[in-house]
Design a protein around this motif. Structure first.
Motif, PDB file in Angstrom:
ATOM      1  N   PHE A 311     -26.198   7.308  59.250  1.00 49.06           N
ATOM      2  CA  PHE A 311     -25.762   8.707  59.279  1.00 49.06           C
ATOM      3  C   PHE A 311     -24.280   8.753  58.918  1.00 49.06           C
ATOM      4  CE2 PHE A 311     -29.284   8.628  62.225  1.00 49.06           C
ATOM      5  CZ  PHE A 311     -29.954   9.813  61.958  1.00 49.06           C
ATOM      6  N   GLY A 312     -23.954   9.385  57.804  1.00 49.80           N
ATOM      7  CA  GLY A 312     -22.553   9.607  57.440  1.00 49.80           C
ATOM      8  C   GLY A 312     -22.205  11.049  57.786  1.00 49.80           C
ATOM      9  N   LEU A 313     -21.517  11.225  58.925  1.00 52.35           N
ATOM     10  CA  LEU A 313     -21.196  12.576  59.386  1.00 52.35           C
ATOM     11  C   LEU A 313     -19.916  13.055  58.713  1.00 52.35           C
ATOM     12  CD1 LEU A 313     -21.887  12.101  63.222  1.00 52.35           C
ATOM     13  CD2 LEU A 313     -23.494  12.596  61.365  1.00 52.35           C
ATOM     14  N   PRO A 314     -19.703  14.381  58.680  1.00 56.12           N
ATOM     15  CA  PRO A 314     -18.461  14.897  58.113  1.00 56.12           C
ATOM     16  C   PRO A 314     -17.266  14.430  58.955  1.00 56.12           C
ATOM     17  CG  PRO A 314     -20.031  16.680  58.592  1.00 56.12           C
ATOM     18  CD  PRO A 314     -20.572  15.435  59.217  1.00 56.12           C
ATOM     19  N   GLY A 315     -16.062  14.648  58.443  1.00 61.40           N
ATOM     20  CA  GLY A 315     -14.866  14.190  59.164  1.00 61.40           C
ATOM     21  C   GLY A 315     -14.348  15.185  60.182  1.00 61.40           C
ATOM     22  N   ASN A 316     -14.549  16.471  59.896  1.00 60.41           N
ATOM     23  CA  ASN A 316     -13.988  17.474  60.802  1.00 60.41           C
ATOM     24  C   ASN A 316     -14.553  17.307  62.211  1.00 60.41           C
ATOM     25  OD1 ASN A 316     -12.111  19.155  59.427  1.00 60.41           O
ATOM     26  ND2 ASN A 316     -13.807  19.810  58.115  1.00 60.41           N
ATOM     27  N   PRO A 317     -13.652  17.301  63.196  1.00 65.40           N
ATOM     28  CA  PRO A 317     -14.085  16.977  64.562  1.00 65.40           C
ATOM     29  C   PRO A 317     -15.200  17.863  65.123  1.00 65.40           C
ATOM     30  CG  PRO A 317     -11.719  16.767  64.394  1.00 65.40           C
ATOM     31  CD  PRO A 317     -12.187  17.341  63.084  1.00 65.40           C
ATOM     32  N   VAL A 318     -15.216  19.154  64.816  1.00 65.37           N
ATOM     33  CA  VAL A 318     -16.285  20.022  65.324  1.00 65.37           C
ATOM     34  C   VAL A 318     -17.590  19.694  64.591  1.00 65.37           C
ATOM     35  CG1 VAL A 318     -17.133  22.391  65.485  1.00 65.37           C
ATOM     36  CG2 VAL A 318     -14.733  21.880  66.003  1.00 65.37           C
ATOM     37  N   ALA A 319     -17.473  19.483  63.278  1.00 58.70           N
ATOM     38  CA  ALA A 319     -18.664  19.182  62.474  1.00 58.70           C
ATOM     39  C   ALA A 319     -19.289  17.863  62.911  1.00 58.70           C
ATOM     40  CB  ALA A 319     -18.295  19.142  60.995  1.00 58.70           C
ATOM     41  N   PHE A 363     -23.863  27.792  63.607  1.00 56.93           N
ATOM     42  CA  PHE A 363     -23.798  27.365  65.012  1.00 56.93           C
ATOM     43  C   PHE A 363     -22.430  27.785  65.538  1.00 56.93           C
ATOM     44  CE2 PHE A 363     -26.872  24.605  63.020  1.00 56.93           C
ATOM     45  CZ  PHE A 363     -27.878  24.476  63.968  1.00 56.93           C
ATOM     46  N   VAL A 364     -22.411  28.883  66.271  1.00 58.80           N
ATOM     47  CA  VAL A 364     -21.150  29.388  66.818  1.00 58.80           C
ATOM     48  C   VAL A 364     -20.976  28.759  68.194  1.00 58.80           C
ATOM     49  CG1 VAL A 364     -19.904  31.472  67.529  1.00 58.80           C
ATOM     50  CG2 VAL A 364     -21.494  31.561  65.570  1.00 58.80           C
ATOM     51  N   ARG A 365     -19.806  28.136  68.425  1.00 57.52           N
ATOM     52  CA  ARG A 365     -19.561  27.595  69.767  1.00 57.52           C
ATOM     53  C   ARG A 365     -19.386  28.770  70.702  1.00 57.52           C
ATOM     54  NH1 ARG A 365     -18.416  26.213  65.268  1.00 57.52           N
ATOM     55  NH2 ARG A 365     -16.170  25.976  65.425  1.00 57.52           N
ATOM     56  N   GLY A 366     -20.186  28.794  71.781  1.00 58.27           N
ATOM     57  CA  GLY A 366     -20.206  29.988  72.622  1.00 58.27           C
ATOM     58  C   GLY A 366     -20.023  29.699  74.096  1.00 58.27           C
ATOM     59  N   ILE A 367     -19.747  30.782  74.821  1.00 59.26           N
ATOM     60  CA  ILE A 367     -19.710  30.711  76.285  1.00 59.26           C
ATOM     61  C   ILE A 367     -20.834  31.604  76.811  1.00 59.26           C
ATOM     62  CG2 ILE A 367     -18.360  31.151  78.377  1.00 59.26           C
ATOM     63  CD1 ILE A 367     -15.840  30.563  76.712  1.00 59.26           C
ATOM     64  N   LEU A 368     -21.781  30.960  77.485  1.00 61.83           N
ATOM     65  CA  LEU A 368     -22.938  31.651  78.054  1.00 61.83           C
ATOM     66  C   LEU A 368     -22.630  31.899  79.516  1.00 61.83           C
ATOM     67  CD1 LEU A 368     -25.979  32.389  77.524  1.00 61.83           C
ATOM     68  CD2 LEU A 368     -26.526  30.053  78.232  1.00 61.83           C
ATOM     69  N   GLU A 369     -22.719  33.164  79.936  1.00 62.83           N
ATOM     70  CA  GLU A 369     -22.467  33.451  81.360  1.00 62.83           C
ATOM     71  C   GLU A 369     -23.211  34.713  81.778  1.00 62.83           C
ATOM     72  OE1 GLU A 369     -18.209  33.514  81.350  1.00 62.83           O
ATOM     73  OE2 GLU A 369     -18.093  35.514  80.493  1.00 62.83           O
ATOM     74  N   GLY A 385     -12.872  27.539  63.434  1.00 58.28           N
ATOM     75  CA  GLY A 385     -12.606  26.577  62.358  1.00 58.28           C
ATOM     76  C   GLY A 385     -13.204  25.224  62.713  1.00 58.28           C
ATOM     77  N   SER A 386     -13.673  24.469  61.688  1.00 51.26           N
ATOM     78  CA  SER A 386     -14.396  23.232  62.017  1.00 51.26           C
ATOM     79  C   SER A 386     -13.453  22.108  62.440  1.00 51.26           C
ATOM     80  CB  SER A 386     -15.295  22.803  60.867  1.00 51.26           C
ATOM     81  OG  SER A 386     -14.516  22.443  59.763  1.00 51.26           O
ATOM     82  N   GLY A 387     -12.121  22.368  62.390  1.00 48.00           N
ATOM     83  CA  GLY A 387     -11.191  21.377  62.922  1.00 48.00           C
ATOM     84  C   GLY A 387     -10.724  21.728  64.326  1.00 48.00           C
ATOM     85  N   ILE A 388     -11.150  22.905  64.811  1.00 51.85           N
ATOM     86  CA  ILE A 388     -10.624  23.386  66.097  1.00 51.85           C
ATOM     87  C   ILE A 388     -11.528  22.905  67.230  1.00 51.85           C
ATOM     88  CG2 ILE A 388      -9.962  25.447  67.426  1.00 51.85           C
ATOM     89  CD1 ILE A 388      -9.223  26.751  64.802  1.00 51.85           C
ATOM     90  N   LEU A 389     -11.210  21.714  67.723  1.00 51.15           N
ATOM     91  CA  LEU A 389     -12.096  21.060  68.687  1.00 51.15           C
ATOM     92  C   LEU A 389     -12.058  21.733  70.050  1.00 51.15           C
ATOM     93  CD1 LEU A 389     -14.121  18.785  68.816  1.00 51.15           C
ATOM     94  CD2 LEU A 389     -12.270  17.201  69.335  1.00 51.15           C
ATOM     95  N   THR A 390     -10.963  22.457  70.352  1.00 55.57           N
ATOM     96  CA  THR A 390     -10.917  23.130  71.659  1.00 55.57           C
ATOM     97  C   THR A 390     -12.023  24.182  71.758  1.00 55.57           C
ATOM     98  OG1 THR A 390      -9.220  24.584  70.764  1.00 55.57           O
ATOM     99  CG2 THR A 390      -8.467  22.760  72.170  1.00 55.57           C
ATOM    100  N   SER A 391     -12.490  24.719  70.621  1.00 50.01           N
ATOM    101  CA  SER A 391     -13.598  25.692  70.679  1.00 50.01           C
ATOM    102  C   SER A 391     -14.851  25.010  71.220  1.00 50.01           C
ATOM    103  CB  SER A 391     -13.886  26.279  69.296  1.00 50.01           C
ATOM    104  OG  SER A 391     -14.444  25.291  68.448  1.00 50.01           O
ATOM    105  N   MET A 392     -14.967  23.703  70.991  1.00 51.80           N
ATOM    106  CA  MET A 392     -16.111  22.934  71.501  1.00 51.80           C
ATOM    107  C   MET A 392     -15.894  22.617  72.980  1.00 51.80           C
ATOM    108  SD  MET A 392     -18.952  21.742  70.282  1.00 51.80           S
ATOM    109  CE  MET A 392     -19.116  21.071  68.649  1.00 51.80           C
ATOM    110  N   SER A 393     -14.661  22.297  73.339  1.00 53.48           N
ATOM    111  CA  SER A 393     -14.361  21.994  74.753  1.00 53.48           C
ATOM    112  C   SER A 393     -14.627  23.196  75.640  1.00 53.48           C
ATOM    113  CB  SER A 393     -12.884  21.631  74.931  1.00 53.48           C
ATOM    114  OG  SER A 393     -12.633  20.366  74.451  1.00 53.48           O
ATOM    115  N   ARG A 394     -14.237  24.364  75.153  1.00 48.14           N
ATOM    116  CA  ARG A 394     -14.419  25.577  75.969  1.00 48.14           C
ATOM    117  C   ARG A 394     -15.881  26.021  76.020  1.00 48.14           C
ATOM    118  NH1 ARG A 394      -9.249  27.317  73.908  1.00 48.14           N
ATOM    119  NH2 ARG A 394     -10.294  27.955  72.004  1.00 48.14           N
TER     120      ARG A 394
END
Ligand code: AMP
Ligand code: MG
Length: 423
Positions: A311-319, A363-369, A385-394
């Motif tokens: 598997f060769g994944l993209p480089g962008n951290p979110v991707a 695939f939108v990084r979301g907050i389910l509540e 943005g696919s480089g914005i990893l904090t969107s994944m953390s949150r």
């Protein structure tokens, strides 16, 4: 190998691409190419958590092993219960969990019994102590509201001796270990873990602890990949950072494929100037270079180097994380167990309007509540943005917008894939 070969020039342009591969087609191609692991080993029960059962598990015993009381109270024969009015009974013994009583309980008699105690001979019914009246002379008065057989757990009612408890291929969870312990299993036969080797590619990458020169960045993908792999039943081989240099890449791919069942890399699969990966990979094995109809994470390389899946994944951290979740994780689970897992999808009300172009899955990084009325709602976890990893953390979920979706109105129901079923 049954890969879908679609060779295109991936680009970062947003427009959907007629030659791109759908998420579903990519999953099918990966699934079709998998050869699940079939070797097994014996491990102690505790070490089997998160592992895959290697053979069917048949119960050697009944659970519960004896018919017993589900309540603290009084055991008696159901045929001796009053049809109307009340009846009084003499208490002949006390039955405790772990003890057996030999003496038979006759008409007009009952046995004081504790939860879990085997039912004494002559009894099949328990009246809970809160519903029995103890008289001054020690006898017990019981009224007519009870039914024969109540408050008793039958031997084998959970698991009957000789029955199939778990099928081969099952991922073992905490409750399973409890069940297997209740059957007396000290060791289990589990499938061997697939070995997964991974590395990052890029001249700009530095490992943590090294000084950063102008334009250089820390390699974060190796840490998120390592963390995601740690949650899976696989052995992990970290091969570090590899420069954008054909010889170094060639050597790293070959070494990884010789060491592992699966090789995962990040970076170098788009058409950037320094991306030699494609050129090197084409010479090493059977490769498909996909442009996926999804956002983020459009380029993905999939194939085989020797006996290893690649598997060769993209480089962008979110991707990297998204493509791992959507393709690599199910593939590893399937490799380990033989079953391709279906993600749990729930519906929730979008808290905002979402722009979306048809033609690709987003695939939108979301907050389910839950909102104040107790309804499930969801909204984006921040800049996407696919480089914005904090969107994944949150985030605690993906909002999955189907290919044909052309946007979401505020309050509309959307499909959501929670990261964990325990919110
Ligand atoms: P590439 O796919 O190699 O063109 O990389 C796309 C983007 O992801 C670039 O901005 C890279 O610097 C970044 N990137 C690639 N690999 C990593 C990594 N291991 N850690 C953090 N960022 C990375
Ligand atoms: Mg790169």
């Amino acid at each position: 190998m049954t890969t879908v070969r679609v060779i295109t020039q991936p680009s970062c342009a947003d427009a959907s691409d007629a030659s791109s591969l759908s998420v579903r087609q990519a999953r099918q191609a990966i699934h079709g190419a998998l050869r699940p692991i079939d070797s097994v080993e014996q491990v102690p029960l505790r070490a089997a958590l998160g592992r895959v059962l290697g053979s069917d598990c048949i119960s050697p015993v009944d659970v519960p092993g004896h018919t017993n009381s589900a309540m603290d109270g009084y055991a008696l024969s159901g045929s001796d219960l009053p049809a109307d009015g009340v009846r009084e009974y003499r208490v002949t013994a006390t039955a405790l969990a772990g003890q057996t009583i030999a003496e038979r309980c006759g008409n007009g008699q009952c046995v004081r019994i504790m939860t879990g105690a085997p039912m004494p001979p002559g009894t099949d019914t328990v009246v809970m102590q809160e519903q029995a009246e103890v008289l001054d002379d020690g006898r017990v008065r019981i009224d007519a509201r009870h039914s024969a057989g109540q408050n008793v757990r039958q031997a084998g009612e959970d698991i009957a001796a000789g029955s199939l408890v778990f099928e081969a291929g099952r991922f073992l969870r905490a409750a399973d270990l409890g069940v297997l312990a209740s059957l007396g299993f000290a060791e289990l036969c589990v499938r061997t873990k697939p070995r997964v080797a991974f590395f990052s590619t890029g001249d700009e990458l530095r490992s943590i602890g090294e000084p950063l020169a102008e334009g250089e960045i820390y390699d974060s993908n190796r840490y998120s990949l390592h963390a995601m792999l740690t949650e899976m039943p696989v052995d992990i081989i970290d091969l570090g950072v590899v420069r954008d240099d054909p010889d170094a890449l060639q050597q790293a791919f070959s070494q990884a494929a010789a060491l592992a069942d699966v090789v995962v890399t990040s970076g170098g699969v788009s058409v950037g100037e320094a991306d030699y990966t494609k050129q090197v990979l084409e010479g090493l094995g059977d490769m498909s270079f996909w442009t996926l109809a999804m956002k983020p994470g459009r380029p993905l390389t999939f194939g085989r180097i020797g006996t290893a899946m690649f598997f060769g994944l993209p480089g962008n951290p979110v991707a990297v994380m998204l493509t791992f979740h959507q393709f690599v994780r199910p593939a590893l689970r399937c490799l380990a167990s033989g079953h391709w897992p279906q993600p749990l999808i729930v519906e929730a009300r979008s808290r905002v309007a979402l722009n979306k172009r048809p033609g690709r899955v987003e695939f939108v990084r979301g907050i389910l509540e839950y909102d104040a009325e107790g309804r499930l709602t969801v909204g984006p976890s921040g800049a996407q943005g696919s480089g914005i990893l904090t969107s994944m953390s949150r985030a605690n979920c993906y909002i999955v917008l189907a290919e044909e979706c052309a946007g979401v109105a505020d309050g509309e129901l959307v499909r959501v894939e929670p990261f964990s079923t325990l919110l």
